[in-house]
Design a protein around this motif. Structure first.
Motif, PDB file in Angstrom:
ATOM      1  N   PRO A   1       1.020  23.147  -2.000  1.00 26.57           N
ATOM      2  CA  PRO A   1       1.516  22.414  -1.831  1.00 26.57           C
ATOM      3  C   PRO A   1       2.550  20.864  -2.801  1.00 26.57           C
ATOM      4  O   PRO A   1       3.213  21.995  -3.682  1.00 26.57           O
ATOM      5  N   ALA A   2       3.058  20.499  -2.038  1.00 27.56           N
ATOM      6  CA  ALA A   2       4.302  18.953  -2.770  1.00 27.56           C
ATOM      7  C   ALA A   2       3.619  18.263  -1.728  1.00 27.56           C
ATOM      8  O   ALA A   2       3.266  18.288  -1.126  1.00 27.56           O
ATOM      9  N   VAL A   3       3.576  17.234  -3.233  1.00 26.41           N
ATOM     10  CA  VAL A   3       3.467  15.372  -2.628  1.00 26.41           C
ATOM     11  C   VAL A   3       4.378  14.793  -2.634  1.00 26.41           C
ATOM     12  O   VAL A   3       4.784  14.674  -3.651  1.00 26.41           O
ATOM     13  N   MET A   4       4.740  13.722  -1.417  1.00 27.20           N
ATOM     14  CA  MET A   4       5.318  12.629  -1.601  1.00 27.20           C
ATOM     15  C   MET A   4       4.238  11.468  -1.900  1.00 27.20           C
ATOM     16  O   MET A   4       3.631  11.044  -0.817  1.00 27.20           O
ATOM     17  N   VAL A   5       4.982  10.263  -2.429  1.00 24.76           N
ATOM     18  CA  VAL A   5       4.819   8.822  -2.277  1.00 24.76           C
ATOM     19  C   VAL A   5       5.934   8.163  -2.726  1.00 24.76           C
ATOM     20  O   VAL A   5       6.629   7.787  -3.020  1.00 24.76           O
ATOM     21  N   ASP A   6       5.527   6.929  -1.640  1.00 28.59           N
ATOM     22  CA  ASP A   6       6.796   6.702  -0.810  1.00 28.59           C
ATOM     23  C   ASP A   6       7.657   7.471  -1.018  1.00 28.59           C
ATOM     24  O   ASP A   6       8.819   6.270  -1.324  1.00 28.59           O
ATOM     25  N   MET A  13       0.589  -1.199  -0.475  1.00 22.00           N
ATOM     26  CA  MET A  13      -0.027   0.097  -0.042  1.00 22.00           C
ATOM     27  C   MET A  13       0.941   1.237   0.131  1.00 22.00           C
ATOM     28  O   MET A  13       1.849   1.234   0.622  1.00 22.00           O
ATOM     29  N   PRO A  14       0.616   2.209  -0.888  1.00 25.40           N
ATOM     30  CA  PRO A  14       0.733   3.496  -0.698  1.00 25.40           C
ATOM     31  C   PRO A  14       0.925   4.156   0.489  1.00 25.40           C
ATOM     32  O   PRO A  14       0.003   4.328   1.544  1.00 25.40           O
ATOM     33  N   THR A  15       2.116   5.197   0.721  1.00 25.91           N
ATOM     34  CA  THR A  15       1.784   6.097   1.570  1.00 25.91           C
ATOM     35  C   THR A  15       1.843   7.629   1.064  1.00 25.91           C
ATOM     36  O   THR A  15       3.048   8.086   0.137  1.00 25.91           O
ATOM     37  N   ILE A  16       1.787   8.130   1.098  1.00 21.08           N
ATOM     38  CA  ILE A  16       1.308   9.893   0.317  1.00 21.08           C
ATOM     39  C   ILE A  16       1.134  10.106   1.301  1.00 21.08           C
ATOM     40  O   ILE A  16       0.122  10.706   2.728  1.00 21.08           O
ATOM     41  N   LYS A  17       1.994  11.889   1.203  1.00 15.55           N
ATOM     42  CA  LYS A  17       2.276  12.839   2.143  1.00 15.55           C
ATOM     43  C   LYS A  17       2.293  14.379   1.674  1.00 15.55           C
ATOM     44  O   LYS A  17       3.170  14.049   0.186  1.00 15.55           O
ATOM     45  N   ILE A  18       0.826  14.876   1.758  1.00 10.93           N
ATOM     46  CA  ILE A  18       1.083  16.096   1.169  1.00 10.93           C
ATOM     47  C   ILE A  18       0.987  17.036   2.422  1.00 10.93           C
ATOM     48  O   ILE A  18       1.054  17.055   3.386  1.00 10.93           O
ATOM     49  N   TYR A  19       2.512  18.257   1.775  1.00  4.51           N
ATOM     50  CA  TYR A  19       2.572  19.223   2.417  1.00  4.51           C
ATOM     51  C   TYR A  19       1.983  19.743   1.670  1.00  4.51           C
ATOM     52  O   TYR A  19       1.923  21.141   0.644  1.00  4.51           O
ATOM     53  N   ASP A  20       0.841  21.261   2.825  1.00  2.84           N
ATOM     54  CA  ASP A  20       0.159  21.656   2.500  1.00  2.84           C
ATOM     55  C   ASP A  20       1.318  23.728   2.829  1.00  2.84           C
ATOM     56  O   ASP A  20       1.644  23.184   3.934  1.00  2.84           O
ATOM     57  N   PRO A  21       0.892  24.975   2.430  1.00  2.00           N
ATOM     58  CA  PRO A  21       1.199  25.783   2.282  1.00  2.00           C
ATOM     59  C   PRO A  21       0.724  25.977   3.855  1.00  2.00           C
ATOM     60  O   PRO A  21      -0.747  25.588   4.028  1.00  2.00           O
ATOM     61  N   ALA A  22       0.653  27.449   4.210  1.00  2.68           N
ATOM     62  CA  ALA A  22       0.294  27.852   5.644  1.00  2.68           C
ATOM     63  C   ALA A  22      -1.527  28.011   5.636  1.00  2.68           C
ATOM     64  O   ALA A  22      -1.459  28.711   4.461  1.00  2.68           O
ATOM     65  N   LEU A  23      -2.365  26.972   6.156  1.00  2.23           N
ATOM     66  CA  LEU A  23      -3.871  26.839   5.718  1.00  2.23           C
ATOM     67  C   LEU A  23      -4.233  27.334   7.262  1.00  2.23           C
ATOM     68  O   LEU A  23      -4.025  27.746   8.021  1.00  2.23           O
ATOM     69  N   CYS A  24      -6.043  28.118   7.164  1.00  2.00           N
ATOM     70  CA  CYS A  24      -6.140  28.216   8.114  1.00  2.00           C
ATOM     71  C   CYS A  24      -6.707  27.688   9.388  1.00  2.00           C
ATOM     72  O   CYS A  24      -6.390  28.139  10.153  1.00  2.00           O
ATOM     73  N   CYS A  25      -7.016  26.421   8.683  1.00  2.17           N
ATOM     74  CA  CYS A  25      -7.043  25.111   9.483  1.00  2.17           C
ATOM     75  C   CYS A  25      -6.782  23.837   8.569  1.00  2.17           C
ATOM     76  O   CYS A  25      -6.133  24.021   7.889  1.00  2.17           O
ATOM     77  N   ALA A  26      -7.165  22.871   9.393  1.00  4.07           N
ATOM     78  CA  ALA A  26      -6.355  21.419   8.719  1.00  4.07           C
ATOM     79  C   ALA A  26      -6.568  21.166   7.397  1.00  4.07           C
ATOM     80  O   ALA A  26      -5.575  20.698   6.916  1.00  4.07           O
ATOM     81  N   THR A  27      -7.566  21.587   6.905  1.00  2.00           N
ATOM     82  CA  THR A  27      -7.996  21.342   5.276  1.00  2.00           C
ATOM     83  C   THR A  27      -8.533  22.354   5.046  1.00  2.00           C
ATOM     84  O   THR A  27      -8.058  22.858   3.057  1.00  2.00           O
ATOM     85  N   GLY A  28      -8.307  23.852   5.049  1.00  2.00           N
ATOM     86  CA  GLY A  28      -8.446  25.316   4.183  1.00  2.00           C
ATOM     87  C   GLY A  28     -10.179  25.387   4.250  1.00  2.00           C
ATOM     88  O   GLY A  28     -10.110  26.257   3.510  1.00  2.00           O
ATOM     89  N   VAL A  29     -10.374  23.870   4.118  1.00  2.00           N
ATOM     90  CA  VAL A  29     -12.444  24.780   4.142  1.00  2.00           C
ATOM     91  C   VAL A  29     -13.015  25.339   5.042  1.00  2.00           C
ATOM     92  O   VAL A  29     -13.268  24.913   6.074  1.00  2.00           O
ATOM     93  N   CYS A  30     -12.904  26.448   5.506  1.00  2.00           N
ATOM     94  CA  CYS A  30     -12.623  26.931   6.516  1.00  2.00           C
ATOM     95  C   CYS A  30     -13.248  28.597   6.315  1.00  2.00           C
ATOM     96  O   CYS A  30     -12.279  28.957   5.734  1.00  2.00           O
ATOM     97  N   GLY A  31     -13.882  29.862   6.915  1.00  2.00           N
ATOM     98  CA  GLY A  31     -14.118  30.764   6.508  1.00  2.00           C
ATOM     99  C   GLY A  31     -15.183  31.034   5.531  1.00  2.00           C
ATOM    100  O   GLY A  31     -15.832  30.692   4.884  1.00  2.00           O
ATOM    101  N   PRO A  32     -14.986  32.294   5.208  1.00  2.24           N
ATOM    102  CA  PRO A  32     -16.328  32.964   4.407  1.00  2.24           C
ATOM    103  C   PRO A  32     -16.182  32.699   3.198  1.00  2.24           C
ATOM    104  O   PRO A  32     -17.720  32.203   2.102  1.00  2.24           O
ATOM    105  N   SER A  33     -14.928  32.556   2.288  1.00  2.00           N
ATOM    106  CA  SER A  33     -14.847  32.294   0.950  1.00  2.00           C
ATOM    107  C   SER A  33     -14.303  30.989   0.817  1.00  2.00           C
ATOM    108  O   SER A  33     -12.684  31.344   1.092  1.00  2.00           O
ATOM    109  N   VAL A  34     -14.261  29.641   1.108  1.00  2.00           N
ATOM    110  CA  VAL A  34     -13.967  28.059   0.370  1.00  2.00           C
ATOM    111  C   VAL A  34     -13.377  28.291  -0.602  1.00  2.00           C
ATOM    112  O   VAL A  34     -14.069  27.897  -1.684  1.00  2.00           O
ATOM    113  N   ASP A  35     -11.702  27.432  -0.994  1.00  2.00           N
ATOM    114  CA  ASP A  35     -11.473  27.398  -2.318  1.00  2.00           C
ATOM    115  C   ASP A  35     -11.608  25.988  -2.651  1.00  2.00           C
ATOM    116  O   ASP A  35     -11.499  24.770  -1.803  1.00  2.00           O
ATOM    117  N   PRO A  36     -12.778  25.889  -3.739  1.00  2.00           N
ATOM    118  CA  PRO A  36     -13.722  24.672  -4.217  1.00  2.00           C
ATOM    119  C   PRO A  36     -12.584  23.876  -4.066  1.00  2.00           C
ATOM    120  O   PRO A  36     -13.140  22.469  -4.135  1.00  2.00           O
TER     121      PRO A  36
END
Length: 118
Positions: free
Chosen positions: A74-79, A1-24
């Motif tokens: 964002p940057a993504v690492m796989v395995d 099974m692969p291991t996927i890691k996503i390195y996000d820029p600084a977001l307002c919360c863990a997912t960035g899905v918060c606040g008045p205007s959410v990026d789709p």
């Protein structure tokens, strides 16, 4: 099974899905990660604003930040290998890395039965 890691820029919360205007795009990524987790895929997401140590601990990500700055996120690492820099993966890329069909990453709407009032 692969291991996927996503390195996000600084977001307002863990997912960035918060606040008045959410990026789709952030909504799509959060939904896709949720679906992958439900399938047992080892996927982790790190937020530069709240988890900077994860960026320091991963040599490849630290090097990216040293050479390209936060534009590399964002940057993504796989395995353990950097697969994507500067954007989020498409559902097709997520599916390829997880060894599943892209159709498995489409959240199916379920119709609820209405209640008939007399």
């Amino acid at each position: 099974m692969p291991t996927i890691k996503i390195y996000d820029p600084a977001l307002c919360c863990a997912t960035g899905v918060c606040g008045p205007s959410v990026d789709p795009e952030l909504t799509r990524v959060a939904t896709t990660i949720f679906l992958l987790e439900k399938k047992g895929i080892d996927i982790t997401r790190y937020n530069l604003g709240s988890e900077p140590q994860a960026f320091i601990d991963e040599t490849n990500i630290q090097e990216l930040l040293n050479t390209k700055g936060t534009d590399a996120l964002p940057a993504v690492m796989v395995d353990g290998e950097v697969k994507l820099v500067g954007r989020y993966p498409t559902n097709g890329e997520f599916a390829k890395w997880a060894h599943i069909s892209v159709s498995e990453l489409t959240k199916k709407e379920t119709k609820s039965k209405g209640i008939e009032l007399l």
